[in-house]
Every structure is written in structure tokens, then in C-alpha cells.
Design an enzyme around this catalytic site. Sequence first.
Site, mmCIF file in Angstrom:
data_model
loop_
_atom_site.group_PDB
_atom_site.id
_atom_site.type_symbol
_atom_site.label_atom_id
_atom_site.label_comp_id
_atom_site.label_asym_id
_atom_site.label_seq_id
_atom_site.Cartn_x
_atom_site.Cartn_y
_atom_site.Cartn_z
ATOM 1 N N SER A 7 14.796 74.188 18.489
ATOM 2 C CA SER A 7 14.828 73.466 17.212
ATOM 3 C C SER A 7 15.917 74.062 16.336
ATOM 4 C CB SER A 7 13.481 73.593 16.509
ATOM 5 O OG SER A 7 13.620 73.157 15.164
ATOM 6 N N HIS A 32 15.940 69.825 19.593
ATOM 7 C CA HIS A 32 14.977 69.270 18.635
ATOM 8 C C HIS A 32 15.604 69.278 17.237
ATOM 9 C CE1 HIS A 32 10.870 68.266 17.352
ATOM 10 N NE2 HIS A 32 11.067 69.080 16.335
ATOM 11 N N ASP A 34 14.977 68.382 13.258
ATOM 12 C CA ASP A 34 13.938 68.141 12.253
ATOM 13 C C ASP A 34 14.510 67.472 11.006
ATOM 14 O OD1 ASP A 34 11.522 69.251 13.423
ATOM 15 O OD2 ASP A 34 12.595 71.158 13.367
ATOM 16 N N MET A 36 13.627 66.066 7.374
ATOM 17 C CA MET A 36 12.587 66.145 6.334
ATOM 18 C C MET A 36 13.126 65.528 5.051
ATOM 19 S SD MET A 36 11.251 70.023 6.896
ATOM 20 C CE MET A 36 11.110 70.747 8.532
ATOM 21 N N HIS A 65 12.861 64.379 15.159
ATOM 22 C CA HIS A 65 11.487 64.425 14.629
ATOM 23 C C HIS A 65 11.560 64.024 13.158
ATOM 24 C CE1 HIS A 65 7.928 67.350 13.517
ATOM 25 N NE2 HIS A 65 7.648 66.088 13.244
ATOM 26 N N MET A 67 10.191 63.595 9.738
ATOM 27 C CA MET A 67 9.124 63.963 8.797
ATOM 28 C C MET A 67 9.497 63.318 7.463
ATOM 29 S SD MET A 67 8.705 67.900 10.018
ATOM 30 C CE MET A 67 10.256 67.832 10.891
ATOM 31 N N MET A 136 1.649 68.644 16.343
ATOM 32 C CA MET A 136 2.063 69.726 15.448
ATOM 33 C C MET A 136 1.073 70.877 15.574
ATOM 34 S SD MET A 136 4.877 68.761 14.153
ATOM 35 C CE MET A 136 5.074 70.329 13.308
ATOM 36 N N ASP A 174 4.875 71.572 18.821
ATOM 37 C CA ASP A 174 5.885 71.985 17.849
ATOM 38 C C ASP A 174 5.277 72.901 16.798
ATOM 39 O OD1 ASP A 174 8.072 72.134 16.177
ATOM 40 O OD2 ASP A 174 8.093 70.003 15.646
HETATM 41 C C1 DX5 Z 1 8.312 72.314 11.463
HETATM 42 C C2 DX5 Z 1 9.249 71.708 12.467
HETATM 43 C C3 DX5 Z 1 9.494 72.514 13.674
HETATM 44 C C4 DX5 Z 1 10.090 73.883 13.450
HETATM 45 C C5 DX5 Z 1 9.355 74.794 14.353
HETATM 46 O O1 DX5 Z 1 7.918 71.376 10.561
HETATM 47 O O2 DX5 Z 1 8.786 70.442 12.901
HETATM 48 O O3 DX5 Z 1 10.271 71.812 14.631
HETATM 49 O O4 DX5 Z 1 11.466 73.976 13.709
HETATM 50 O O5 DX5 Z 1 9.701 76.072 14.021
HETATM 51 P P1 DX5 Z 1 9.052 77.337 14.718
HETATM 52 O O6 DX5 Z 1 9.319 77.228 16.197
HETATM 53 O O7 DX5 Z 1 9.790 78.452 14.071
HETATM 54 O O8 DX5 Z 1 7.591 77.336 14.391
HETATM 55 ZN ZN ZN Z 2 9.877 69.490 14.625
#
Ligand code: DX5
Ligand code: ZN
Length: 221
Positions: A7, A32, A34, A36, A65, A67, A136, A174
Amino acid sequence: MATIAPSILSADFMNLGGEVRRMEKAGAQILHVDVMDGHFVPNLTIGVPVVQALNGWTDLSLDVHLMIANPEQMADLYLDAGADYLSVHYETVHHLDRLLERIREKGARPGVVLNPHTPVSVLEAILPKCHHVLLMSVNPGFGGQKFISTSFQKVRRLRSLIDSQGLEVKIEIDGGIGPGNVKEAVESGVDIVVAGSAIFGSENPEKTFLEMQQNAGKSSD
Ligand code: DX5
Ligand code: ZN
């Protein structure tokens, strides 16, 4: 047999291209990403232009992903930007069937994401439309959080739901996964393991990726 998906949330954003090259060299297949929006989750990260730039920079599959509060309005932009996997939160979508159809129609792999508090039973009717389900194992919004210990039980429940319908849906997990618990994740039924801080926060990200991949068994896309 599982695939480790680094990620980039925990990568050095001032050197994102270089961080991606490192993961390519280490043998990663999936990245991956993210997204947000500061509404659905209390953090703001990257958006369409960065996904577009990543798509032009690497051949790795982009596992996007979302969010965000309005994935139904934004999905097309991310698909056009080059998302190979597009995962949307169950908690944010009114017309999930329609959205997953749309993602597939545009040539990407549709996935549904469940927050830690959302039971896998809500997926019963929609599973046949999913390429994957992303569970999650932390509350979404930040890297580096503590793994929620009941998450592997949830993976097992999801695996039996998938099996009971005779489907081939992949399970992704994740949050809070590292070299120490990746084996347990795979044993509980996970196919794709996301890891951010465990990889990019380590002294040698390539080495940690390889260690995790090894602990997870041989990679399979
Ligand atoms: C959190 C993200 C994850 C994040 C995971 O909301 O969706 O993808 O990068 O991070 P780690 O592996 O550090 O928990
Ligand atoms: Zn994620």
C-alpha cells in the site's frame, strides 16, 4: 498461496515513482492505492491525477480502494484513470449491483469493502457480482494502526459464505498486517494481503516484501 499488495499510503510521497520501482524489482504484482476524501474517512490522500500518473508509470495492477462518500459519482473517473481493481465500501453505495456491473463493463475487477463493524452476511446477494471482497482489519483512514483481532474469524465466515455459493471470489485483507501475522491471514483464507507501514516503514522495504511473500506462500494473482 496469496499475493502481497504493497500500500503506497505509507510510501515516501516525495519519491513515489522510486518507491513503486522498488516494489516492481522486489516482484510485486499488485499496488494498493488508498483514495480518501475527508468525509467518509477522517483523512485526505490522493485522487484521480495520481492514479493516472501511476498508471503511466508502472505495469503493476492498480488496486484502487475508494474510501469516499460518493463512489457512484466518481467510479468512472478512477476507471478511466487506470484502476485495474476498483473496491467500493458497502457502507457508501445505494445501488451496489449497478455499480459493480459498471466496473466490470469498463474492464476492471469489482470489489466490495466492509468496515470492521459490517457483518459478512450483508454480502449474500451481491457475492456473485464481486471479483473480490476486501475486509478492513482496521478502521479505514490511516496506515500503521493495530490489527483488529477478530478479523480472521470474519475471513473464515466469508470463506464459507463464498464456498456455500460455489463461487471463486477472492478475499483481500487490509490493515495491520506484517511479517508476523501474514501466515495466519493466509491460513484463514485470504488471497490478497495489503501491507503499508510493515513494508514502507521498514528499513528495507524490498526485503520485508519478500519476507511477507515468502510467509504467505507462493504468489497467485
Ligand atoms: C487504511 C488503508 C490501508 C493502509 C494499511 O485505511 O485502507 O490500505 O494503507 O496500512 P497498514 O498496512 O499500515 O495497516
Ligand atoms: Zn486500503
